[in-house]
Design a protein around this motif. Structure first.
Motif, short mmCIF file in Angstrom:
data_model
loop_
_atom_site.label_atom_id
_atom_site.label_comp_id
_atom_site.label_asym_id
_atom_site.label_seq_id
_atom_site.Cartn_x
_atom_site.Cartn_y
_atom_site.Cartn_z
N VAL A 38 101.79 8.51 97.42
CA VAL A 38 101.80 7.70 96.88
C VAL A 38 101.47 6.28 97.31
O VAL A 38 102.43 6.47 98.76
CB VAL A 38 102.64 7.64 95.50
N HIS B 202 103.39 1.59 95.37
CA HIS B 202 103.61 2.34 93.63
C HIS B 202 104.72 2.06 93.28
O HIS B 202 106.05 1.78 93.95
CB HIS B 202 102.62 3.51 94.03
N ALA C 210 103.38 12.15 87.06
CA ALA C 210 101.72 11.57 87.74
C ALA C 210 100.39 11.67 86.67
O ALA C 210 99.57 11.94 87.51
CB ALA C 210 102.41 12.41 89.04
N GLU D 163 97.75 9.25 87.21
CA GLU D 163 97.20 8.85 87.75
C GLU D 163 96.37 9.04 88.16
O GLU D 163 95.52 10.02 87.85
CB GLU D 163 98.44 9.30 89.47
N VAL E 198 95.20 7.04 100.34
CA VAL E 198 96.52 6.60 98.60
C VAL E 198 96.96 5.30 99.83
O VAL E 198 97.70 4.30 99.16
CB VAL E 198 97.45 7.91 99.36
N VAL F 208 96.64 8.43 94.07
CA VAL F 208 97.66 9.60 94.99
C VAL F 208 97.33 10.87 95.19
O VAL F 208 96.42 11.81 94.84
CB VAL F 208 98.90 9.92 93.70
#
Length: 320
Positions: A194, A198, A211, A214, A256, A262
């Protein structure tokens, strides 16, 4: 100068030689005899040099001319001289024989136990640290063995393996298909990577289900790591929302770090600034690494030695 086969007397009794494959198969065994006689211009002397009976040599030359439908030699007793057609043919024959000799020397050199060659494929993610370490350790006992190295994603390497362009490859997932032999050697943990700023960056461990909302950056479809990402997310109860697809893991790390999503990735060879790497506790996020080769092929000594070396690294293939 082009010489056409004569329809009446220029054909071999074995059949029509107008097909290229057939004529090559028919003529090839006689080309060395032809070149030897052309060099000496004397059948007896050529037979002695090549250690074949003179009668065998004479018959081979007659059959060669019959199969071609062209006179290659002008004969005067035991002495011969090339006709214009023979001189044209000799130039190509000498080049062809030299190429065959070069190819034979090359394959013998590649099979040499001490200094032969191994065509070895591996994943991009293993190129920075794992493979250099393996080669360094192997060459401690085999310092002259040469390597032809290919980096690619798993399926592309398996295609090269099937085509005979590779002797061995390190790949993931470990293939299970007819015609290939594969052995699991190690496994590698995958991490959720990540951005450094984050909301999850302060965590050390995470369940992948956390996640689910995400945006992911992944490798392209067809890559083994992409399939693993999709499978792990599915096990965690969601389908990843993919914003960017790439071809190389470190490029994904850069995306990222830029805050674009991610990613599930293996550990980097060198820590990358701008990201945090979290251990995934559920589901179990690992990829198996295996070595694969073609079933039924007889290894050359250097390939056999390197295969044995790789298999001896079971459980300790990857750097700590």
């Amino acid at each position: 100068m082009v010489h056409q086969l004569r329809s009446d007397e220029g054909l071999s009794p074995y059949g029509d030689t107008s097909d290229g494959v057939d004529i090559v198969a028919l003529l090839a065994p006689r080309l060395v005899y032809f070149a030897g006689v052309a060099r000496t211009e004397h059948v007896t002397r050529a037979a002695q040099e090549m250690q074949v009976p003179q009668s065998t040599l004479s018959r081979a030359l007659v059959r060669l001319e019959q199969d071609l439908g062209v006179q290659l030699f002008a004969r005067c007793g035991r002495t011969v001289s090339l006709t214009p057609a023979g001189r044209t043919f000799l130039g190509s024959v000498e080049r062809a024989l030299a190429e065959v000799e070069r190819a034979a020397e090359e394959v013998r050199a590649d099979a040499d136990p001490a200094a032969g060659k191994v065509a070895f494929g591996f994943l991009h993610t293993m190129g920075a640290e794992t493979v250099p370490g393996l080669l360094h350790a192997f060459r401690a006992d085999h310092p002259r063995v040469r390597f032809s190295l290919v980096q690619n994603y798993g399926e592309a390497m398996l295609e090269k393996l099937r085509a005979g362009e590779l002797d061995l490859c390190l790949t993931s997932p470990v293939p299970d298909e007819p015609g290939l032999v594969a052995r699991r050697i190690d496994e590698q943990k995958l991490r959720l990577v990540v951005p450094a700023d984050h909301r999850l960056a302060g965590r050390r461990r995470i369940r992948l289900a956390e996640a689910a909302d995400e945006t992911f950056v992944t490798l392209e479809l067809g890559y083994g790591l992409r399939r693993m990402t999709d499978d792990l997310c599915r096990q965690a109860g969601f389908s990843p929302r993919v914003a960017f697809e790439g071809e190389e893991a470190e490029t994904l790390r850069g995306l990222v770090a830029a805050g674009l999503g991610v990613a599930l990735l293996p550990p980097p060879a060198v820590p990358r600034p701008g990201v945090a790497e979290l251990t995934v506790t559920a589901p179990r996020a690992v990829r198996e690494i295996g070595v694969a080769w073609l079933e039924g092929y007889v290894d050359t000594p250097p390939v056999a030695a390197f295969k044995k070396f790789l298999l001896s690294r079971r459980g300790r293939l990857l750097p700590d």
